[in-house]
Design a protein around this motif. Structure first.
Motif, PDB file in Angstrom:
ATOM      1  N   ARG A 118       0.843  -1.199   0.000  1.00  0.00           N
ATOM      2  CA  ARG A 118       0.000   0.000   0.000  1.00  0.00           C
ATOM      3  C   ARG A 118       0.879   1.249   0.000  1.00  0.00           C
ATOM      4  N   PRO A 119       0.656   2.171  -0.931  1.00  0.00           N
ATOM      5  CA  PRO A 119       1.529   3.353  -1.042  1.00  0.00           C
ATOM      6  C   PRO A 119       1.547   4.171   0.252  1.00  0.00           C
ATOM      7  N   PHE A 120       2.670   4.840   0.474  1.00  0.00           N
ATOM      8  CA  PHE A 120       2.828   5.657   1.678  1.00  0.00           C
ATOM      9  C   PHE A 120       1.818   6.795   1.701  1.00  0.00           C
ATOM     10  N   SER A 121       1.529   7.390   0.534  1.00  0.00           N
ATOM     11  CA  SER A 121       0.580   8.509   0.482  1.00  0.00           C
ATOM     12  C   SER A 121      -0.804   8.095   0.977  1.00  0.00           C
ATOM     13  N   LYS A 122      -1.239   6.886   0.630  1.00  0.00           N
ATOM     14  CA  LYS A 122      -2.549   6.384   1.085  1.00  0.00           C
ATOM     15  C   LYS A 122      -2.539   6.153   2.591  1.00  0.00           C
ATOM     16  N   GLN A 123      -1.463   5.570   3.101  1.00  0.00           N
ATOM     17  CA  GLN A 123      -1.377   5.337   4.542  1.00  0.00           C
ATOM     18  C   GLN A 123      -1.310   6.654   5.309  1.00  0.00           C
ATOM     19  N   LEU A 124      -0.566   7.632   4.757  1.00  0.00           N
ATOM     20  CA  LEU A 124      -0.466   8.933   5.412  1.00  0.00           C
ATOM     21  C   LEU A 124      -1.816   9.637   5.430  1.00  0.00           C
ATOM     22  N   GLU A 125      -2.559   9.540   4.331  1.00  0.00           N
ATOM     23  CA  GLU A 125      -3.891  10.155   4.253  1.00  0.00           C
ATOM     24  C   GLU A 125      -4.797   9.627   5.366  1.00  0.00           C
ATOM     25  N   GLN A 126      -4.741   8.333   5.590  1.00  0.00           N
ATOM     26  CA  GLN A 126      -5.551   7.743   6.652  1.00  0.00           C
ATOM     27  C   GLN A 126      -5.035   8.146   8.040  1.00  0.00           C
ATOM     28  N   GLU A 127      -3.714   8.253   8.165  1.00  0.00           N
ATOM     29  CA  GLU A 127      -3.126   8.570   9.467  1.00  0.00           C
ATOM     30  C   GLU A 127      -3.448   9.993   9.902  1.00  0.00           C
ATOM     31  N   ILE A 128      -3.572  10.912   8.944  1.00  0.00           N
ATOM     32  CA  ILE A 128      -3.831  12.312   9.258  1.00  0.00           C
ATOM     33  C   ILE A 128      -5.156  12.468   9.996  1.00  0.00           C
ATOM     34  N   ARG A 129      -6.106  11.602   9.698  1.00  0.00           N
ATOM     35  CA  ARG A 129      -7.402  11.679  10.364  1.00  0.00           C
ATOM     36  C   ARG A 129      -7.287  11.466  11.871  1.00  0.00           C
ATOM     37  N   ASN A 130      -6.260  10.716  12.290  1.00  0.00           N
ATOM     38  CA  ASN A 130      -6.105  10.402  13.717  1.00  0.00           C
ATOM     39  C   ASN A 130      -5.194  11.383  14.445  1.00  0.00           C
ATOM     40  N   ILE A 131      -4.522  12.276  13.695  1.00  0.00           N
ATOM     41  CA  ILE A 131      -3.588  13.211  14.313  1.00  0.00           C
ATOM     42  C   ILE A 131      -4.362  14.431  14.803  1.00  0.00           C
ATOM     43  N   PRO A 132      -4.264  14.782  16.074  1.00  0.00           N
ATOM     44  CA  PRO A 132      -5.004  15.945  16.601  1.00  0.00           C
ATOM     45  C   PRO A 132      -4.444  17.265  16.091  1.00  0.00           C
ATOM     46  N   GLN A 133      -5.214  18.333  16.314  1.00  0.00           N
ATOM     47  CA  GLN A 133      -4.810  19.669  15.882  1.00  0.00           C
ATOM     48  C   GLN A 133      -3.637  20.183  16.725  1.00  0.00           C
ATOM     49  N   GLY A 134      -2.840  21.064  16.120  1.00  0.00           N
ATOM     50  CA  GLY A 134      -1.843  21.809  16.859  1.00  0.00           C
ATOM     51  C   GLY A 134      -0.541  21.104  17.174  1.00  0.00           C
ATOM     52  N   LEU A 135      -0.271  19.990  16.530  1.00  0.00           N
ATOM     53  CA  LEU A 135       0.988  19.281  16.767  1.00  0.00           C
ATOM     54  C   LEU A 135       2.083  19.790  15.836  1.00  0.00           C
ATOM     55  N   VAL A 136       3.308  19.416  16.164  1.00  0.00           N
ATOM     56  CA  VAL A 136       4.433  19.586  15.244  1.00  0.00           C
ATOM     57  C   VAL A 136       4.654  18.235  14.578  1.00  0.00           C
ATOM     58  N   ALA A 137       4.564  18.198  13.259  1.00  0.00           N
ATOM     59  CA  ALA A 137       4.672  16.939  12.514  1.00  0.00           C
ATOM     60  C   ALA A 137       5.998  16.879  11.780  1.00  0.00           C
ATOM     61  N   MET A 138       6.675  15.740  11.923  1.00  0.00           N
ATOM     62  CA  MET A 138       7.921  15.479  11.201  1.00  0.00           C
ATOM     63  C   MET A 138       7.770  14.186  10.422  1.00  0.00           C
ATOM     64  N   LEU A 139       8.218  14.191   9.167  1.00  0.00           N
ATOM     65  CA  LEU A 139       8.131  13.013   8.323  1.00  0.00           C
ATOM     66  C   LEU A 139       9.493  12.727   7.712  1.00  0.00           C
ATOM     67  N   VAL A 140       9.911  11.462   7.765  1.00  0.00           N
ATOM     68  CA  VAL A 140      11.152  11.012   7.148  1.00  0.00           C
ATOM     69  C   VAL A 140      10.773  10.068   6.016  1.00  0.00           C
ATOM     70  N   VAL A 141      11.082  10.458   4.773  1.00  0.00           N
ATOM     71  CA  VAL A 141      10.608   9.708   3.610  1.00  0.00           C
ATOM     72  C   VAL A 141      11.757   9.426   2.656  1.00  0.00           C
ATOM     73  N   ASN A 142      11.560   8.390   1.829  1.00  0.00           N
ATOM     74  CA  ASN A 142      12.460   8.058   0.722  1.00  0.00           C
ATOM     75  C   ASN A 142      11.829   8.399  -0.621  1.00  0.00           C
ATOM     76  N   ASN A 143      10.528   8.102  -0.715  1.00  0.00           N
ATOM     77  CA  ASN A 143       9.803   8.249  -1.969  1.00  0.00           C
ATOM     78  C   ASN A 143       9.025   9.564  -1.937  1.00  0.00           C
ATOM     79  N   PHE A 144       9.554  10.574  -2.601  1.00  0.00           N
ATOM     80  CA  PHE A 144       8.911  11.893  -2.627  1.00  0.00           C
ATOM     81  C   PHE A 144       8.179  12.023  -3.958  1.00  0.00           C
TER      82      PHE A 144
END
Length: 421
Positions: free
Chosen positions: A331-357
């Motif tokens: 499953r592509p990372f973009s699809k997993q990230l899209e689903q994960e964003i729904r669970n992330i609360p407002q006002g956080l600092v988000a950091m992502l480490v990726v290979n496939n941009f």
């Protein structure tokens, strides 16, 4: 069945050899024939005894100098053999069987010089050690595993071989002794460089990654045993003529979520993936020292989630995950990230480490920026594979307030990583 057949053939060979020399002496007669028979008789007897001598009941132990190391370290392995009966053995060979995870090497930062040639790190490890024990009951072998790669490695079986002087009789046995070696990613120092112009339209950036969040002063009180010297409020102490110390209230630490892209994709460089693991591990260590509340999420073949708890056991689990994780999942990372964003609360600092941009990742990142205090993306990629399309996407994200750090081999070759926030 095969072992029994081989033993029968060898036994028949020894008997045949004895019969040939004995028949020659009997029918030929004379001093020379009997001299040859008695000269070869000790050898034939030794071959027979070696044939029936068991080597499968030896007490064999493998010892590893360190069971937990960092990538590119060296590990010393010692194999000790004990036997009850000192039967004379002309030679003994120990051959180690290495798992597929150890059929490569890690050359520390130098591996990033060959970011586009991951096969250059493949290394067929073969270890054979020979000794001449004769009547010894106990002897040892020692070798060094150099430049061990990151991962969990299970050293399993090794083979012991011996035989007679002429190589007519050969015996071997495979001993299964399990030894676990856990190799953490190479740790390096990381520093954040604050951008001079970090103002978005209509608001100012309010988060400083380098600030250490501890306590805020809410008042003063009289000194009590156990208070630190640095807590003394000298101005108030001078006014009241008694030692006064500051009162603190625990400041709420900044909440940070770190997401690691561990999804396999076509054309992926294993060395670049190792770089992303090192960057993620360095970020975890840096943020832990800054007293930040860090939530860690790994997206790949399976989703792993480590909540923000000040628990040393949780930190150990994060390190274990970084030591073992390999790229996987369909499953592509973009699809997993899209689903994960729904669970992330407002006002956080988000950091992502990726290979496939890729362009599929742009929309999820823009959506994440709208609900986050700050978004930082760390792209680990070879400079040769950095295309004009990649640069256009980086400019688009930067214009939208997302901080993008492209970490190429030039940066990874440095001892200290310097990135912008």
């Amino acid at each position: 069945m095969k072992g029994s057949l081989s033993l029968s053939v060898k036994f028949f060979f020894v008997v045949l050899l004895f019969a040939v020399f004995f028949s020659y002496a009997m029918f030929q007669g004379g001093f020379v024939s009997w001299f040859l028979f008695y000269s070869f008789l000790p050898i034939i007897v030794y071959m027979f005894l070696l044939l029936v001598y068991p080597i499968s009941n030896w007490a064999v132990t493998r010892r590893i100098s360190k069971h937990i190391v960092q990538a590119s370290d060296n590990v010393t392995v010692e194999i000790e053999i004990n036997r009850r009966f000192a039967f004379p053995l002309y030679y003994c060979i120990v051959e180690e069987y290495f798992p597929a995870t150890l059929q490569k090497k890690d050359t520390n930062r130098l591996k990033f010089q060959n970011m586009d040639q991951p096969d250059i790190l493949q290394e067929k490890r073969v270890v054979k050690r020979v000794s001449f024990p004769w009547f010894k009951r106990k002897w040892k072998y020692e070798y060094t595993l150099e430049n061990v790669p990151r991962g969990e490695h299970m050293l399993g079986a090794f083979r012991i071989r011996t035989g007679d002087f002429f190589g007519f009789i050969k015996k071997e046995h495979i001993y299964s002794t399990s030894s676990r070696l856990l190799v953490f990613p190479y740790a390096r120092e990381i520093s954040f460089r604050e951008k001079v112009n970090s103002f978005e339209e209509g608001s100012a950036a309010s988060y400083n990654i380098n600030a250490k969040h501890t306590n805020i002063v809410t008042g003063v009180r009289e000194y009590m045993p156990g208070d630190r010297f640095s807590w003394i409020d000298w101005k108030t102490t001078a006014k009241k003529n008694t030692v006064m110390t500051k009162e603190f209230e625990q400041e709420k630490s900044s909440n940070i979520v770190l997401i690691l892209d561990a999804v396999r994709f076509q054309g992926q460089s294993q060395i670049a993936f190792e770089g992303s693991i090192e960057v993620a591990g360095s970020l975890i260590e840096f943020l832990k020292n800054k007293s930040s509340q860090l939530t860690f999420i790994g997206l790949g073949e399976e989703r792993v989630f480590f909540p923000s708890q000040e628990d040393p056991g949780k930190n150990a689990l994060k390190q274990n995950y970084l030591a073992k994780v390999q790229p996987g999942g369909s499953r592509p990372f973009s699809k997993q990230l899209e689903q994960e964003i729904r669970n992330i609360p407002q006002g956080l600092v988000a950091m992502l480490v990726v290979n496939n941009f890729s362009k599929e990742t742009i929309k999820p990142l823009e959506r994440l920026k709208r609900k986050s205090k700050k978004v930082m993306v760390f792209v680990i990629k070879s400079s040769a594979k950095l295309t004009e399309e990649d640069k256009r996407m980086i400019h688009q994200l930067s214009a939208g307030g997302v901080s993008v750090n492209v970490i190429t081999e030039d940066k990874l070759l440095q001892q200290k990583l310097e990135v912008s926030s």
